[in-house]
Scaffold this motif. Structure first.
Motif, PDB file in Angstrom:
ATOM      1  N   ARG A 451       0.831  -1.207   0.000  1.00 53.28           N
ATOM      2  CA  ARG A 451       0.000   0.000   0.000  1.00 53.28           C
ATOM      3  C   ARG A 451       0.871   1.265   0.000  1.00 53.28           C
ATOM      4  NH1 ARG A 451      -2.688  -2.927   4.216  1.00 53.28           N
ATOM      5  NH2 ARG A 451      -4.647  -3.872   3.513  1.00 53.28           N
ATOM      6  N   PHE A 452       1.867   1.257  -0.823  1.00 52.61           N
ATOM      7  CA  PHE A 452       2.802   2.377  -0.898  1.00 52.61           C
ATOM      8  C   PHE A 452       2.748   2.983  -2.289  1.00 52.61           C
ATOM      9  CE2 PHE A 452       7.081   3.968  -1.992  1.00 52.61           C
ATOM     10  CZ  PHE A 452       7.178   4.984  -1.052  1.00 52.61           C
ATOM     11  N   THR A 453       2.653   4.321  -2.350  1.00 47.44           N
ATOM     12  CA  THR A 453       2.596   5.041  -3.618  1.00 47.44           C
ATOM     13  C   THR A 453       3.566   6.211  -3.572  1.00 47.44           C
ATOM     14  OG1 THR A 453       0.267   4.462  -3.935  1.00 47.44           O
ATOM     15  CG2 THR A 453       1.124   6.291  -5.232  1.00 47.44           C
ATOM     16  N   VAL A 454       4.321   6.376  -4.638  1.00 43.29           N
ATOM     17  CA  VAL A 454       5.232   7.504  -4.759  1.00 43.29           C
ATOM     18  C   VAL A 454       5.050   8.107  -6.143  1.00 43.29           C
ATOM     19  CG1 VAL A 454       7.139   6.075  -5.597  1.00 43.29           C
ATOM     20  CG2 VAL A 454       7.627   8.277  -4.508  1.00 43.29           C
ATOM     21  N   GLY A 455       5.155   9.437  -6.226  1.00 40.82           N
ATOM     22  CA  GLY A 455       4.936  10.102  -7.494  1.00 40.82           C
ATOM     23  C   GLY A 455       5.838  11.304  -7.663  1.00 40.82           C
ATOM     24  N   ALA A 456       6.097  11.652  -8.912  1.00 41.54           N
ATOM     25  CA  ALA A 456       6.905  12.820  -9.240  1.00 41.54           C
ATOM     26  C   ALA A 456       6.269  13.538 -10.421  1.00 41.54           C
ATOM     27  CB  ALA A 456       8.342  12.413  -9.574  1.00 41.54           C
ATOM     28  N   THR A 457       6.239  14.867 -10.355  1.00 45.47           N
ATOM     29  CA  THR A 457       5.665  15.687 -11.419  1.00 45.47           C
ATOM     30  C   THR A 457       6.598  16.845 -11.740  1.00 45.47           C
ATOM     31  OG1 THR A 457       3.396  15.169 -10.741  1.00 45.47           O
ATOM     32  CG2 THR A 457       3.705  17.102 -12.127  1.00 45.47           C
ATOM     33  N   TYR A 458       6.897  16.999 -13.018  1.00 42.53           N
ATOM     34  CA  TYR A 458       7.660  18.157 -13.464  1.00 42.53           C
ATOM     35  C   TYR A 458       6.704  19.121 -14.154  1.00 42.53           C
ATOM     36  CZ  TYR A 458      11.014  21.153 -15.830  1.00 42.53           C
ATOM     37  OH  TYR A 458      11.711  22.247 -16.271  1.00 42.53           O
ATOM     38  N   ASN A 459       6.692  20.368 -13.679  1.00 42.77           N
ATOM     39  CA  ASN A 459       5.795  21.390 -14.212  1.00 42.77           C
ATOM     40  C   ASN A 459       6.578  22.426 -14.996  1.00 42.77           C
ATOM     41  OD1 ASN A 459       3.056  20.842 -13.191  1.00 42.77           O
ATOM     42  ND2 ASN A 459       4.023  21.038 -11.193  1.00 42.77           N
ATOM     43  N   PHE A 460       5.960  22.914 -16.053  1.00 39.41           N
ATOM     44  CA  PHE A 460       6.516  24.039 -16.810  1.00 39.41           C
ATOM     45  C   PHE A 460       5.361  24.938 -17.229  1.00 39.41           C
ATOM     46  CE2 PHE A 460       7.604  26.304 -20.671  1.00 39.41           C
ATOM     47  CZ  PHE A 460       8.859  26.820 -20.383  1.00 39.41           C
ATOM     48  N   THR A 461       5.431  26.209 -16.841  1.00 41.26           N
ATOM     49  CA  THR A 461       4.396  27.188 -17.194  1.00 41.26           C
ATOM     50  C   THR A 461       5.075  28.452 -17.686  1.00 41.26           C
ATOM     51  OG1 THR A 461       2.883  26.331 -15.518  1.00 41.26           O
ATOM     52  CG2 THR A 461       2.432  28.519 -16.370  1.00 41.26           C
ATOM     53  N   ARG A 462       4.597  28.981 -18.798  1.00 44.30           N
ATOM     54  CA  ARG A 462       5.160  30.220 -19.334  1.00 44.30           C
ATOM     55  C   ARG A 462       4.036  31.063 -19.926  1.00 44.30           C
ATOM     56  NH1 ARG A 462      10.197  32.065 -20.532  1.00 44.30           N
ATOM     57  NH2 ARG A 462      10.409  33.633 -22.199  1.00 44.30           N
ATOM     58  N   LEU A 463       4.009  32.334 -19.547  1.00 40.97           N
ATOM     59  CA  LEU A 463       3.018  33.279 -20.051  1.00 40.97           C
ATOM     60  C   LEU A 463       3.746  34.463 -20.658  1.00 40.97           C
ATOM     61  CD1 LEU A 463       0.053  34.167 -20.308  1.00 40.97           C
ATOM     62  CD2 LEU A 463       0.248  35.206 -18.038  1.00 40.97           C
ATOM     63  N   GLU A 464       3.578  34.626 -21.974  1.00 39.27           N
ATOM     64  CA  GLU A 464       4.242  35.709 -22.694  1.00 39.27           C
ATOM     65  C   GLU A 464       3.261  36.855 -22.900  1.00 39.27           C
ATOM     66  OE1 GLU A 464       5.682  34.059 -26.316  1.00 39.27           O
ATOM     67  OE2 GLU A 464       7.063  32.655 -25.344  1.00 39.27           O
ATOM     68  N   LEU A 465       3.608  38.019 -22.336  1.00 38.46           N
ATOM     69  CA  LEU A 465       2.783  39.213 -22.425  1.00 38.46           C
ATOM     70  C   LEU A 465       3.588  40.342 -23.036  1.00 38.46           C
ATOM     71  CD1 LEU A 465       1.313  39.033 -18.810  1.00 38.46           C
ATOM     72  CD2 LEU A 465       0.105  38.433 -20.914  1.00 38.46           C
ATOM     73  N   ALA A 466       2.882  41.385 -23.473  1.00 38.87           N
ATOM     74  CA  ALA A 466       3.577  42.550 -24.008  1.00 38.87           C
ATOM     75  C   ALA A 466       4.403  43.237 -22.932  1.00 38.87           C
ATOM     76  CB  ALA A 466       2.559  43.528 -24.604  1.00 38.87           C
ATOM     77  N   GLN A 467       3.967  43.136 -21.669  1.00 35.47           N
ATOM     78  CA  GLN A 467       4.673  43.784 -20.568  1.00 35.47           C
ATOM     79  C   GLN A 467       5.857  42.960 -20.076  1.00 35.47           C
ATOM     80  OE1 GLN A 467       1.518  42.976 -20.689  1.00 35.47           O
ATOM     81  NE2 GLN A 467       0.243  44.826 -20.502  1.00 35.47           N
ATOM     82  N   GLY A 468       5.963  41.711 -20.482  1.00 37.82           N
ATOM     83  CA  GLY A 468       7.038  40.842 -20.012  1.00 37.82           C
ATOM     84  C   GLY A 468       6.542  39.412 -19.892  1.00 37.82           C
ATOM     85  N   ASN A 469       7.411  38.541 -19.421  1.00 40.21           N
ATOM     86  CA  ASN A 469       7.091  37.127 -19.313  1.00 40.21           C
ATOM     87  C   ASN A 469       6.996  36.689 -17.860  1.00 40.21           C
ATOM     88  OD1 ASN A 469       7.222  36.962 -22.129  1.00 40.21           O
ATOM     89  ND2 ASN A 469       9.403  36.429 -22.095  1.00 40.21           N
ATOM     90  N   ASP A 470       6.042  35.795 -17.587  1.00 41.83           N
ATOM     91  CA  ASP A 470       5.892  35.174 -16.282  1.00 41.83           C
ATOM     92  C   ASP A 470       5.919  33.663 -16.459  1.00 41.83           C
ATOM     93  OD1 ASP A 470       5.659  37.618 -15.120  1.00 41.83           O
ATOM     94  OD2 ASP A 470       3.500  37.523 -14.773  1.00 41.83           O
ATOM     95  N   GLY A 471       6.159  32.958 -15.349  1.00 43.58           N
ATOM     96  CA  GLY A 471       6.115  31.506 -15.426  1.00 43.58           C
ATOM     97  C   GLY A 471       6.843  30.860 -14.280  1.00 43.58           C
ATOM     98  N   ASN A 472       6.844  29.545 -14.298  1.00 40.94           N
ATOM     99  CA  ASN A 472       7.613  28.785 -13.322  1.00 40.94           C
ATOM    100  C   ASN A 472       7.879  27.392 -13.875  1.00 40.94           C
ATOM    101  OD1 ASN A 472       5.418  26.902 -12.398  1.00 40.94           O
ATOM    102  ND2 ASN A 472       4.490  28.837 -11.746  1.00 40.94           N
TER     103      ASN A 472
END
Length: 560
Positions: A451-472
């Motif tokens: 009854r053991f569970t292990v998990g891994a998730t890699y996230n990538f988020t990018r938002l390109e705007l006229a004022q600049g870029n955000d993300g993580n």
């Protein structure tokens, strides 16, 4: 919290075999602790919530109840403590307390009523009504604390009568409601009028709505369905303006017994219809919807009015259920009365598809496109100020799942890209253009015997705007272990490390948590949960500050 769904009663002939009195459901209590450093607190340092959804069964008569209590109800801004019940016996249902009902899309549509009602469903006939308070009077704005805007107490009655089954039916429904002008003191109204513009003044209103809904199924797989609503709305009960002589005297006299008619009374209509074919997942449906500008019903919280759309909805299943497709294609426009300066027309298209290559491997696909173009309406407007936009999104999510007796594996990849582009002349709106890309890759491993569970998730988020870029971007890890013969004791860990980009500046985002739960027998569950989140910029600025938040929760659930 609204009352729980109605539970069905049992036949009177089975009463001797029934237990006289039983109780099912659960009661839950939570205490929550919170602390913030470097930023203003987002919630109270201590809070509690007591909630429950018990159901009483008395000789087969089911009486579902629900409640939520918290310390925040001591203040005006959170009136969430609500109780209600709907006992059912055979084809008779009684409603009492806070109830949330729907009679049709354009009359009583999901509005909560504090009152009493009755539902009768003998065979193919159905009848129902409910009467009570739709909203209570408020004398302060729950956000600003000011005396405006206030609202009157609103009471009403709604009902429906119909005949038929799920496949074919005809229903007539109505709503009649009015504001109680005496529910807010004269002093409060006078004080509010000093700071309110004339066109935003709060006035006591009245409303009568009639609705007709129907559905016809024929030739096994064909159907036609429609809903309509006619709303008569008086915006000011005390208006001294006389209603125009537009209605016949007999109609005016009859309607005047239901609602105050004066110069502020207006009539609105809304309707929708659909026709199509459906068999074994394959089908095609055509839908049309038209809601006149200003359409309202006091039996619903919100309508998107001044809109007309025509939609084609195909669906099909191929390759022995391995390919499933659903789509929507249509056009939409506003300015139905040609009174606006511009008419907005939208092209709407969306599609989803699921492909199962094998029992373990598959992929989900999605696409949507929304294009808007404004054309001159009642007044010619310079092209410089016209709006023309295209918004598109594409998603791809392949997946692999294996469930064995010893090991289980799940791999999921998701890619989602969305864009908004200004197509209009001059490009004034291009400051609002954006491109967003979201992606994550998840792997989960389960050791079944342990009854053991292990998990891994890699996230990538990018938002390109006229004022600049955000993300993580970054990694999140989870682990979950159950102990004991029945897995009654459970421990879960989670942690995350992200690299964030805000306003062109980078920072580290750290998070972690621990959750422990223990089920003691059939009735008792104890749990605790602690979590931490921290933001650590490479270079601290007024826009990007260093802060941390801690949250803890202790809870107990009693299951009946």
């Amino acid at each position: 919290m609204l009352a729980s769904p109605v539970a069905l009663g049992q036949d009177l002939a089975a009463l001797p075999q029934q237990k006289p009195f039983t109780v099912t459901g659960s009661v839950d209590v939570r205490t929550i602790f919170y602390q913030a450093r470097g930023i203003s607190a987002r919630r109270q340092p201590f809070s509690y919530v007591l909630s429950g959804s018990p159901t009483l069964n008395i000789y087969g008569l089911a009486v579902p109840l629900s409640f939520t209590l918290s310390e925040q109800d001591r203040q005006f801004r959170q009136p969430f403590n609500q109780f209600g019940l709907s006992p059912t016996y055979k084809w008779v249902t009684l409603h009492g307390g806070y109830r949330n009902l729907t009679y049709s899309p354009f009359t009583l549509a999901g509005h909560t009523v504090l009152g009493a009602g009755l539902e009768l469903t003998p065979g193919k006939f159905r009848f129902g009504f409910i009467t009570g308070r739709l909203s209570r009077a408020t004398t302060v704005d729950p956000v600003s604390g000011a005396l405006t805007p206030f609202s009157f107490s609103r009471r009403g009655v709604a009902g429906h009568i119909g005949v038929g089954s799920e496949k074919s039916f005809l229903d007539l429904s109505f709503v009649r409601a009015r504001d109680d002008s005496s529910s807010v003191s004269r002093a409060t109204r006078q004080e509010a009028s000093k700071t309110s513009a004339v066109n935003t003044a709060v006035l006591p209103a009245e409303n009568v709505v009639l609705g007709l809904s129907g559905k016809l199924s024929f030739a096994k797989n064909w159907l036609v369905e429609a809903d309509g609503g006619l709303s008569v709305y008086t915006r000011n009960q005390g208006s001294r303006l006389k209603v125009e002589d537009a209605l016949p005297t007999a109609v005016s006299n009859s309607l005047g017994r239901l609602i105050t008619l004066n110069g502020s009374t207006e009539t609105y209509s809304a309707w929708q219809a659909a026709a199509g074919y459906q068999k074994n997942g394959n089908g095609l449906k055509v839908r049309y919807r038209r809601v006149a500008p200003g359409y309202q019903s006091m039996g619903a919280y919100y309508f998107q009015d001044d809109v007309e759309n025509l939609t084609l909805v195909p669906s099909f299943v191929l390759l022995k259920q391995h390919l499933r497709f659903n789509g929507s294609l249509g056009v939409q426009q506003d300015n139905l009365r040609r009174q606006k300066q511009l008419t907005s027309r939208r092209f709407i298209a969306s599609a989803t598809a699921t492909v199962d290559f094998t029992e373990r491997l598959g992929v989900d696909l999605g696409y949507s496109n929304f294009s808007t173009d404004q054309q001159p309406g009642a007044v010619q407007v310079s092209d410089t100020f016209r709006l023309a936009q295209t918004q598109q999104s594409v998603s791809v999510a392949p997946r692999y799942t294996y469930a064995g007796e010893t090991w289980g594996h799940t791999v999921l990849l998701s890619l989602d890209r969305a864009t908004l582009r200004d197509q209009g002349p001059g490009g004034l709106g291009r400051l609002g253009d954006f491109t967003s890309l979201n992606a994550f890759l998840t792997y989960q491993l389960t050791w079944v015997p342990r009854r053991f569970t292990v998990g891994a998730t890699y996230n990538f988020t990018r938002l390109e705007l006229a004022q600049g870029n955000d993300g993580n971007r970054g990694l999140q890890l989870t682990a979950d272990q159950s102990f004991g013969p029945k897995g009654d004791f459970r421990v879960g860990l989670r942690g995350s490390w992200l690299r964030g980009l805000r306003v062109g500046q980078e920072s580290k985002l750290l998070g972690g948590g621990l959750r422990i739960s223990y089920r003691a027998g059939k009735h008792h569950t104890f749990r605790t949960d602690v979590a931490f989140t921290g933001n650590y910029p490479d270079s601290e600025t007024p826009q990007l500050r260093r802060y941390s938040e801690s949250r803890g929760e202790v809870g107990y659930t009693f299951s009946l």
